[in-house]
Design a protein around this motif. Structure first.
Motif, PDB file in Angstrom:
ATOM      1  N   THR A 161       0.824  -1.205   0.000  1.00 42.90           N
ATOM      2  CA  THR A 161       0.000   0.000   0.000  1.00 42.90           C
ATOM      3  C   THR A 161       0.864   1.264   0.000  1.00 42.90           C
ATOM      4  OG1 THR A 161      -0.171   0.003   2.428  1.00 42.90           O
ATOM      5  CG2 THR A 161      -1.884  -1.159   1.200  1.00 42.90           C
ATOM      6  N   ALA A 162       2.026   1.200   0.632  1.00 40.78           N
ATOM      7  CA  ALA A 162       2.906   2.366   0.654  1.00 40.78           C
ATOM      8  C   ALA A 162       3.388   2.688  -0.753  1.00 40.78           C
ATOM      9  CB  ALA A 162       4.104   2.104   1.578  1.00 40.78           C
ATOM     10  N   ALA A 163       3.735   1.654  -1.517  1.00 42.21           N
ATOM     11  CA  ALA A 163       4.192   1.874  -2.889  1.00 42.21           C
ATOM     12  C   ALA A 163       3.052   2.389  -3.758  1.00 42.21           C
ATOM     13  CB  ALA A 163       4.751   0.564  -3.460  1.00 42.21           C
ATOM     14  N   ALA A 164       1.859   1.847  -3.558  1.00 38.65           N
ATOM     15  CA  ALA A 164       0.699   2.284  -4.345  1.00 38.65           C
ATOM     16  C   ALA A 164       0.372   3.748  -4.055  1.00 38.65           C
ATOM     17  CB  ALA A 164      -0.506   1.393  -4.029  1.00 38.65           C
ATOM     18  N   VAL A 165       0.442   4.141  -2.792  1.00 40.95           N
ATOM     19  CA  VAL A 165       0.159   5.514  -2.405  1.00 40.95           C
ATOM     20  C   VAL A 165       1.176   6.470  -3.030  1.00 40.95           C
ATOM     21  CG1 VAL A 165       0.240   7.117  -0.451  1.00 40.95           C
ATOM     22  CG2 VAL A 165      -1.085   5.017  -0.277  1.00 40.95           C
ATOM     23  N   ALA A 166       2.443   6.065  -3.044  1.00 39.00           N
ATOM     24  CA  ALA A 166       3.487   6.926  -3.613  1.00 39.00           C
ATOM     25  C   ALA A 166       3.237   7.166  -5.103  1.00 39.00           C
ATOM     26  CB  ALA A 166       4.861   6.282  -3.406  1.00 39.00           C
ATOM     27  N   VAL A 167       2.822   6.131  -5.817  1.00 42.10           N
ATOM     28  CA  VAL A 167       2.544   6.277  -7.250  1.00 42.10           C
ATOM     29  C   VAL A 167       1.316   7.150  -7.462  1.00 42.10           C
ATOM     30  CG1 VAL A 167       1.849   5.041  -9.340  1.00 42.10           C
ATOM     31  CG2 VAL A 167       3.656   4.108  -7.894  1.00 42.10           C
ATOM     32  N   ALA A 168       0.300   6.971  -6.628  1.00 41.10           N
ATOM     33  CA  ALA A 168      -0.916   7.779  -6.751  1.00 41.10           C
ATOM     34  C   ALA A 168      -0.603   9.260  -6.589  1.00 41.10           C
ATOM     35  CB  ALA A 168      -1.948   7.343  -5.716  1.00 41.10           C
ATOM     36  N   ARG A 169       0.188   9.578  -5.574  1.00 50.45           N
ATOM     37  CA  ARG A 169       0.533  10.981  -5.335  1.00 50.45           C
ATOM     38  C   ARG A 169       1.351  11.552  -6.497  1.00 50.45           C
ATOM     39  NH1 ARG A 169       2.852  10.424  -0.856  1.00 50.45           N
ATOM     40  NH2 ARG A 169       1.298  11.256   0.600  1.00 50.45           N
ATOM     41  N   SER A 216     -13.751  -4.537 -11.570  1.00 52.88           N
ATOM     42  CA  SER A 216     -15.000  -4.131 -12.199  1.00 52.88           C
ATOM     43  C   SER A 216     -14.968  -4.643 -13.631  1.00 52.88           C
ATOM     44  CB  SER A 216     -15.163  -2.607 -12.173  1.00 52.88           C
ATOM     45  OG  SER A 216     -14.168  -1.992 -12.986  1.00 52.88           O
ATOM     46  N   GLU A 217     -15.961  -4.280 -14.391  1.00 54.83           N
ATOM     47  CA  GLU A 217     -16.039  -4.788 -15.761  1.00 54.83           C
ATOM     48  C   GLU A 217     -14.810  -4.397 -16.583  1.00 54.83           C
ATOM     49  OE1 GLU A 217     -19.003  -4.507 -19.652  1.00 54.83           O
ATOM     50  OE2 GLU A 217     -19.623  -3.703 -17.716  1.00 54.83           O
ATOM     51  N   ASP A 218     -14.295  -3.216 -16.370  1.00 54.34           N
ATOM     52  CA  ASP A 218     -13.176  -2.724 -17.178  1.00 54.34           C
ATOM     53  C   ASP A 218     -11.846  -2.637 -16.446  1.00 54.34           C
ATOM     54  OD1 ASP A 218     -14.893  -2.278 -19.399  1.00 54.34           O
ATOM     55  OD2 ASP A 218     -15.563  -0.410 -18.482  1.00 54.34           O
ATOM     56  N   HIS A 219     -11.844  -2.878 -15.132  1.00 57.48           N
ATOM     57  CA  HIS A 219     -10.625  -2.668 -14.357  1.00 57.48           C
ATOM     58  C   HIS A 219     -10.342  -3.847 -13.434  1.00 57.48           C
ATOM     59  CE1 HIS A 219     -10.939   1.489 -15.696  1.00 57.48           C
ATOM     60  NE2 HIS A 219     -12.195   1.482 -15.282  1.00 57.48           N
ATOM     61  N   PRO A 220      -9.067  -4.219 -13.291  1.00 56.49           N
ATOM     62  CA  PRO A 220      -8.711  -5.300 -12.366  1.00 56.49           C
ATOM     63  C   PRO A 220      -8.779  -4.817 -10.917  1.00 56.49           C
ATOM     64  CG  PRO A 220      -6.736  -4.398 -13.386  1.00 56.49           C
ATOM     65  CD  PRO A 220      -7.906  -3.739 -14.071  1.00 56.49           C
ATOM     66  N   ALA A 221      -8.757  -5.758 -10.006  1.00 56.58           N
ATOM     67  CA  ALA A 221      -8.770  -5.417  -8.585  1.00 56.58           C
ATOM     68  C   ALA A 221      -7.462  -4.723  -8.220  1.00 56.58           C
ATOM     69  CB  ALA A 221      -8.948  -6.679  -7.745  1.00 56.58           C
ATOM     70  N   GLY A 222      -7.507  -3.927  -7.184  1.00 51.25           N
ATOM     71  CA  GLY A 222      -6.305  -3.219  -6.757  1.00 51.25           C
ATOM     72  C   GLY A 222      -6.567  -2.438  -5.490  1.00 51.25           C
ATOM     73  N   TYR A 223      -5.943  -1.287  -5.383  1.00 53.76           N
ATOM     74  CA  TYR A 223      -6.132  -0.416  -4.229  1.00 53.76           C
ATOM     75  C   TYR A 223      -6.720   0.916  -4.685  1.00 53.76           C
ATOM     76  CZ  TYR A 223      -3.409  -3.468  -1.170  1.00 53.76           C
ATOM     77  OH  TYR A 223      -2.972  -4.539  -0.427  1.00 53.76           O
ATOM     78  N   GLY A 224      -7.625   1.433  -3.881  1.00 50.32           N
ATOM     79  CA  GLY A 224      -8.186   2.744  -4.146  1.00 50.32           C
ATOM     80  C   GLY A 224      -7.531   3.764  -3.227  1.00 50.32           C
ATOM     81  N   VAL A 230      -3.242  -0.564  -9.679  1.00 51.43           N
ATOM     82  CA  VAL A 230      -3.170  -2.005  -9.918  1.00 51.43           C
ATOM     83  C   VAL A 230      -1.729  -2.386 -10.231  1.00 51.43           C
ATOM     84  CG1 VAL A 230      -5.535  -2.041 -10.796  1.00 51.43           C
ATOM     85  CG2 VAL A 230      -3.627  -1.844 -12.393  1.00 51.43           C
ATOM     86  N   ALA A 231      -1.406  -3.647  -9.989  1.00 48.88           N
ATOM     87  CA  ALA A 231      -0.057  -4.135 -10.265  1.00 48.88           C
ATOM     88  C   ALA A 231       0.063  -4.450 -11.751  1.00 48.88           C
ATOM     89  CB  ALA A 231       0.229  -5.376  -9.435  1.00 48.88           C
ATOM     90  N   ASP A 274       6.086  -5.480 -12.275  1.00 46.75           N
ATOM     91  CA  ASP A 274       6.591  -5.340 -10.908  1.00 46.75           C
ATOM     92  C   ASP A 274       6.379  -3.933 -10.368  1.00 46.75           C
ATOM     93  OD1 ASP A 274       8.330  -4.020 -12.524  1.00 46.75           O
ATOM     94  OD2 ASP A 274      10.165  -4.933 -11.721  1.00 46.75           O
ATOM     95  N   ALA A 275       5.420  -3.219 -10.921  1.00 53.33           N
ATOM     96  CA  ALA A 275       5.190  -1.837 -10.494  1.00 53.33           C
ATOM     97  C   ALA A 275       3.699  -1.571 -10.336  1.00 53.33           C
ATOM     98  CB  ALA A 275       5.784  -0.866 -11.514  1.00 53.33           C
ATOM     99  N   TRP A 276       3.378  -0.541  -9.543  1.00 54.00           N
ATOM    100  CA  TRP A 276       2.005  -0.085  -9.397  1.00 54.00           C
ATOM    101  C   TRP A 276       1.734   0.992 -10.430  1.00 54.00           C
ATOM    102  CZ3 TRP A 276      -1.445  -2.556  -6.559  1.00 54.00           C
ATOM    103  CH2 TRP A 276      -0.985  -3.375  -5.522  1.00 54.00           C
ATOM    104  N   ARG A 277       0.564   0.944 -11.034  1.00 48.60           N
ATOM    105  CA  ARG A 277       0.192   1.913 -12.053  1.00 48.60           C
ATOM    106  C   ARG A 277      -1.257   2.350 -11.833  1.00 48.60           C
ATOM    107  NH1 ARG A 277       4.743   2.450 -12.346  1.00 48.60           N
ATOM    108  NH2 ARG A 277       6.201   2.008 -14.041  1.00 48.60           N
ATOM    109  N   VAL A 278      -1.561   3.563 -12.258  1.00 49.58           N
ATOM    110  CA  VAL A 278      -2.929   4.087 -12.154  1.00 49.58           C
ATOM    111  C   VAL A 278      -3.742   3.537 -13.321  1.00 49.58           C
ATOM    112  CG1 VAL A 278      -4.359   6.164 -12.218  1.00 49.58           C
ATOM    113  CG2 VAL A 278      -2.165   6.187 -11.001  1.00 49.58           C
ATOM    114  N   ASP A 279      -4.879   2.929 -13.012  1.00 48.91           N
ATOM    115  CA  ASP A 279      -5.717   2.345 -14.050  1.00 48.91           C
ATOM    116  C   ASP A 279      -7.056   3.068 -14.190  1.00 48.91           C
ATOM    117  OD1 ASP A 279      -5.930  -0.039 -15.927  1.00 48.91           O
ATOM    118  OD2 ASP A 279      -7.780  -0.311 -14.765  1.00 48.91           O
ATOM    119  N   GLN A 280      -7.384   3.888 -13.199  1.00 50.79           N
ATOM    120  CA  GLN A 280      -8.678   4.590 -13.233  1.00 50.79           C
ATOM    121  C   GLN A 280      -8.623   5.788 -12.308  1.00 50.79           C
ATOM    122  OE1 GLN A 280     -11.853   2.255 -11.585  1.00 50.79           O
ATOM    123  NE2 GLN A 280     -13.480   3.649 -12.253  1.00 50.79           N
ATOM    124  N   HIS A 281      -9.318   6.845 -12.677  1.00 49.42           N
ATOM    125  CA  HIS A 281      -9.422   8.016 -11.798  1.00 49.42           C
ATOM    126  C   HIS A 281     -10.828   8.581 -11.913  1.00 49.42           C
ATOM    127  CE1 HIS A 281      -8.974  10.325 -15.517  1.00 49.42           C
ATOM    128  NE2 HIS A 281      -7.905   9.585 -15.767  1.00 49.42           N
TER     129      HIS A 281
END
Length: 208
Positions: A41-49, A145-153, A176-177, A180-187
Motif C-alpha cells: 500500500t505504501a508503494a501504491a500511495v506513492a505512485v498515486a501521489r 469491475s467490468e473494465d478494471h482489475p482489482a487493486g487499491y483505491g 493495480v499491479a 513489478d510496479a504499481w500503475r494508475v488504471d482509473q481516476h
C-alpha cells in the motif's frame, strides 16, 4: 582414567552442539517468517501521489508513464500527445455565437477525460493554481469491475485556487499491479457530498 573421563566429555560436547544446532535452526526459521516485506500500500500511495502531481503540473509524459497500458491507450508518447494538445492550446480570439468547441477532449480507456482546469472566462487565467497533493485516509482494497482489475483505491486531494475562489478537489485513483510496479488504471472525481457516506473511494471507482 583418561578414557573413562573422555567419553562423558565427548557426549556432553555432542549434546551441547545438538542443542545449539536446534536453537540456531529455530532462530533462522523464525527470522525468515518474520522478515518484513515492503508494504504494497505504501508503494501504491506513492505512485498515486506522483501521478496526480504530474497531472496537475501538466507533465503528461510522466502521468502516462505512471498509467497502465489500458489507461494510456497506446504508447507513452501517444498518450502524452493526446493530453498535451488541448491542455496547451491558446484560447482563440473572440468566441463565436456558437459555444461549440473546436476540438474533442482526449478520453481514457474508462471513458473519462483528463482533469483539465480550464479558465472560468475568456478573459481570466488559463487555469487555476493547484496546491500540494495529499493522500486522505488509508488506501482501500477495491474489487475488479467490468473494465478494471482489482487493486487499491487511493483518495488524493489538492486545492484549486482562482483569483476569487478556492476549493478542494478530491479524486479516487485505482492502483493495480502491472509487472513489478504499481500503475494508475482509473481516476474518478469524488463529490463533497459523497464524503460522509460509507466508502466514497470504492463507490466512485465502481461507477467508472
Amino acid at each position: 582414567m583418561i578414557r573413562r573421563t573422555a567419553a562423558p566429555a565427548v557426549l556432553l560436547l555432542a549434546a551441547g552442539l545438538a542443542l545449539t544446532g536446534c536453537s540456531d535452526n529455530g532462530d533462522d526459521a523464525g527470522k525468515g517468517d518474520a522478515t518484513p516485506t515492503k508494504d504494497p500500500t505504501a508503494a501504491a500511495v506513492a505512485v498515486a501521489r506522483e501521478y496526480q502531481e504530474a497531472a496537475n503540473a501538466l507533465d503528461w509524459r510522466r502521468a502516462c508513464e505512471l498509467s497502465t497500458k489500458a489507461l494510456r491507450r497506446g504508447t507513452v508518447d501517444q498518450c502524452a500527445a493526446r493530453n498535451i494538445g488541448p491542455e496547451t492550446a491558446t484560447p482563440s480570439a473572440p468566441a463565436s455565437e456558437s459555444p461549440t468547441a473546436t476540438f474533442s477532449p482526449p478520453t481514457y480507456a474508462d471513458g473519462s477525460t483528463p482533469e483539465p482546469i480550464e479558465s472560468k472566462t475568456a478573459s481570466g487565467p488559463e487555469r487555476a493554481e493547484t496546491g500540494a497533493v495529499a493522500v486522505q485516509g488509508d488506501p482501500v482494497k477495491v474489487p475488479a469491475s467490468e473494465d478494471h482489475p482489482a487493486g487499491y483505491g487511493v483518495l488524493v486531494t489538492y486545492t484549486v485556487t482562482w483569483p476569487d475562489d478556492t476549493s478542494t478537489a478530491r479524486r479516487a485513483l485505482r492502483l493495480v499491479a502491472e509487472g513489478d510496479a504499481w500503475r494508475v488504471d482509473q481516476h474518478e472525481d469524488v463529490q463533497d457530498g459523497d464524503m460522509g457516506h460509507g466508502d466514497p473511494v470504492t463507490a466512485a471507482l465502481s461507477e467508472g
